[in-house]
Design a protein around this motif. Structure first.
Motif, PDB file in Angstrom:
ATOM      1  N   GLY A 114       5.223  -7.270 -18.522  1.00 38.74           N
ATOM      2  CA  GLY A 114       5.235  -6.508 -17.286  1.00 38.74           C
ATOM      3  C   GLY A 114       5.573  -7.469 -16.151  1.00 38.74           C
ATOM      4  N   GLN A 115       4.903  -7.295 -15.013  1.00 39.59           N
ATOM      5  CA  GLN A 115       5.086  -8.229 -13.901  1.00 39.59           C
ATOM      6  C   GLN A 115       4.342  -9.530 -14.186  1.00 39.59           C
ATOM      7  OE1 GLN A 115       3.940  -5.507 -10.537  1.00 39.59           O
ATOM      8  NE2 GLN A 115       5.686  -6.491  -9.584  1.00 39.59           N
ATOM      9  N   SER A 116       4.970 -10.653 -13.885  1.00 39.30           N
ATOM     10  CA  SER A 116       4.311 -11.939 -14.067  1.00 39.30           C
ATOM     11  C   SER A 116       3.260 -12.120 -12.984  1.00 39.30           C
ATOM     12  CB  SER A 116       5.335 -13.068 -13.976  1.00 39.30           C
ATOM     13  OG  SER A 116       5.807 -13.184 -12.632  1.00 39.30           O
ATOM     14  N   THR A 117       2.404 -13.116 -13.178  1.00 39.53           N
ATOM     15  CA  THR A 117       1.365 -13.415 -12.188  1.00 39.53           C
ATOM     16  C   THR A 117       1.984 -13.658 -10.816  1.00 39.53           C
ATOM     17  OG1 THR A 117      -0.082 -14.361 -13.876  1.00 39.53           O
ATOM     18  CG2 THR A 117      -0.466 -15.033 -11.596  1.00 39.53           C
ATOM     19  N   GLN A 118       3.051 -14.444 -10.791  1.00 37.02           N
ATOM     20  CA  GLN A 118       3.672 -14.775  -9.509  1.00 37.02           C
ATOM     21  C   GLN A 118       4.289 -13.539  -8.861  1.00 37.02           C
ATOM     22  OE1 GLN A 118       3.232 -17.736  -8.142  1.00 37.02           O
ATOM     23  NE2 GLN A 118       4.163 -16.911  -6.288  1.00 37.02           N
ATOM     24  N   LEU A 128       3.257 -10.443  -9.194  1.00 40.18           N
ATOM     25  CA  LEU A 128       2.156  -9.627  -8.668  1.00 40.18           C
ATOM     26  C   LEU A 128       1.664 -10.168  -7.332  1.00 40.18           C
ATOM     27  CD1 LEU A 128       0.151  -9.047 -11.962  1.00 40.18           C
ATOM     28  CD2 LEU A 128       1.277  -7.276 -10.606  1.00 40.18           C
ATOM     29  N   VAL A 129       1.525 -11.486  -7.258  1.00 38.23           N
ATOM     30  CA  VAL A 129       1.051 -12.097  -6.013  1.00 38.23           C
ATOM     31  C   VAL A 129       2.081 -11.914  -4.908  1.00 38.23           C
ATOM     32  CG1 VAL A 129       0.451 -14.286  -4.905  1.00 38.23           C
ATOM     33  CG2 VAL A 129      -0.446 -13.755  -7.173  1.00 38.23           C
ATOM     34  N   GLU A 130       3.346 -12.092  -5.213  1.00 38.29           N
ATOM     35  CA  GLU A 130       4.391 -11.928  -4.194  1.00 38.29           C
ATOM     36  C   GLU A 130       4.460 -10.481  -3.712  1.00 38.29           C
ATOM     37  OE1 GLU A 130       7.888 -13.374  -6.071  1.00 38.29           O
ATOM     38  OE2 GLU A 130       7.349 -15.501  -5.831  1.00 38.29           O
ATOM     39  N   THR A 131       4.278  -9.535  -4.618  1.00 37.76           N
ATOM     40  CA  THR A 131       4.249  -8.121  -4.218  1.00 37.76           C
ATOM     41  C   THR A 131       3.088  -7.871  -3.277  1.00 37.76           C
ATOM     42  OG1 THR A 131       5.267  -7.412  -6.296  1.00 37.76           O
ATOM     43  CG2 THR A 131       4.043  -5.755  -5.053  1.00 37.76           C
ATOM     44  N   LEU A 132       1.942  -8.457  -3.579  1.00 33.63           N
ATOM     45  CA  LEU A 132       0.769  -8.305  -2.703  1.00 33.63           C
ATOM     46  C   LEU A 132       1.033  -8.949  -1.346  1.00 33.63           C
ATOM     47  CD1 LEU A 132      -2.146  -7.491  -2.165  1.00 33.63           C
ATOM     48  CD2 LEU A 132      -2.881  -9.589  -3.334  1.00 33.63           C
TER      49      LEU A 132
END
Length: 382
Positions: free
Chosen positions: A10-14, A16-20
């Protein structure tokens, strides 16, 4: 037991953080635009703007062209009353007054309503700031939720790897027979005892035995269905064994009438619960392998001794006491961990443990979790 760490699921950790981060920035900018416009002033403007649009939606179709003249008059009166109620200091009050002028005609057309909406365009732009703030807040919350969910998933993966590492440290050459033999001996014995108990004992007594286990949460029998328990308790058929009742359930009503007083009643109460009756076995009375940790084993054996003693001779209970005493009589945790490792580790996992791959995976997962923890701390609930 567990797979290697995927490069991307799915979305990588990075990501997800960038989306946030992007969602937080968008929400902050939307909040700033609301503050620049004055939240209270915008909310007041929104209230009147929404009220006017509601009037448009309610009357436009009926008040245009050759529609109902009474509705036309009613609409113009409502518009006039609406404008009269507007606060003198309301932003763009003149726009609302101009709408009143546009719609104050002898005959309205769709183009008049379009002109009125165009006149309100600056008001719509201001009100949109509130809507935009809400939309960006919802996107922010959704992005933060995704980060929190991924953090929980990582924690589960970390727990799996930590358990794998613990199993990898077990002594695979430990003499686990010191645990296995007494447990298997007891399990075989209680299985034989229960098989005979089910075959020879009246069904009413077997179900009564099962019902007594409700007081022992670590003896996990599924309790009998109420209608079945009531039937075997009150009917003469309850004096038959469960195996006999299951055989009767296969008979036709006419044949069954030769064996029981009320054939249809047996069909109704037994035939519908054949699966339950067949599945009653010694399983809940047996000790699992590999065994539970010492405290759990002791409490489970304590309950089993009270239950098993109702149907089994003393020598079976003695075997169970031997199992109960294993933590005291043996190097239990070392043997148990060895048993768990042999039971749960496959060849691939042992190879990954030996090569250090699992330790690397664990380090990677912990770093990803820490990144998400920092993001959740930096961007709190809003």
């Amino acid at each position: 037991m567990s797979s290697s760490v995927p490069a991307s699921d799915g979305q990588s950790t990075q990501e997800l953080v960038e989306t946030l981060q992007r969602a937080a920035t968008a929400h902050e900018e939307a909040q700033k635009r609301v503050e620049e416009g004055g939240q209270e002033r915008l909310e007041e403007l929104q209230k009147f703007y929404d009220e006017l649009l509601e009037l448009f939606d309610r009357y436009e179709e009926r008040a245009t062209g050759d529609g109902d003249f009474g509705v036309f008059i009613e609409f113009q009166e409502k518009i006039a009353n609406f404008v009269e109620r507007l606060p003198e200091d309301l932003d763009h009050r003149d726009r609302f007054e101009e709408v009143d002028e546009i719609l104050h005609q002898r005959r309205l057309t769709e183009s008049d309503f379009e002109a009125a909406r165009n006149e309100l365009a600056p008001v719509a732009d201001l009100v949109e700031r509130l809507d935009e703030r809400e939309r960006t807040r919802e996107r922010y919350q959704a992005a933060r939720h995704d980060v929190a969910v991924r953090k929980r998933e990582l924690e589960a993966e970390i727990s799996e790897r930590e358990e794998l590492v613990a199993l990898g440290e077990a002594d695979l050459k430990a003499p686990i027979e010191r645990l296995r033999e007494p447990i298997e001996t007891y399990n075989r014995t209680i299985e034989d005892v229960f098989r005979e108990f089910k075959r020879e004992t009246p069904a009413s007594e077997v179900l009564s035995f099962v019902e007594t286990t409700e007081s022992y949460p670590l003896v996990a029998y599924r309790q009998p269905p109420d209608d079945l328990a009531t039937y075997v308790e009150r009917s003469e058929a309850g004096d038959e064994s469960i195996l006999t009742l299951l055989e009767y359930a296969e008979y036709s009503v006419s044949k069954l009438e030769h064996y029981v007083p009320n054939a249809r009643e047996l069909k109704r109460n037994v035939a519908t619960h054949q699966t339950y009756l067949r599945r009653i076995d010694a399983g809940p009375l047996q000790i699992e392998w590999p065994p539970a940790e010492a405290t759990t084993l002791w409490w489970r054996c304590r309950e089993l001794i009270a239950v098993v003693g109702r149907i089994a001779p003393e020598d079976v209970v003695t075997k169970l006491r031997t199992v109960r005493d294993l933590p005291r009589e043996t190097d239990y945790e070392r043997l148990r961990e060895s048993a768990r490792a042999r039971d749960q580790l496959d060849d691939d996992e042992r190879e990954r443990l030996a090569s250090g791959a699992v330790a690397d995976e664990l380090s990677t997962l912990r770093q990803r979790r820490e990144t998400l923890i920092e993001a959740l701390s930096e961007y709190p609930e809003r």
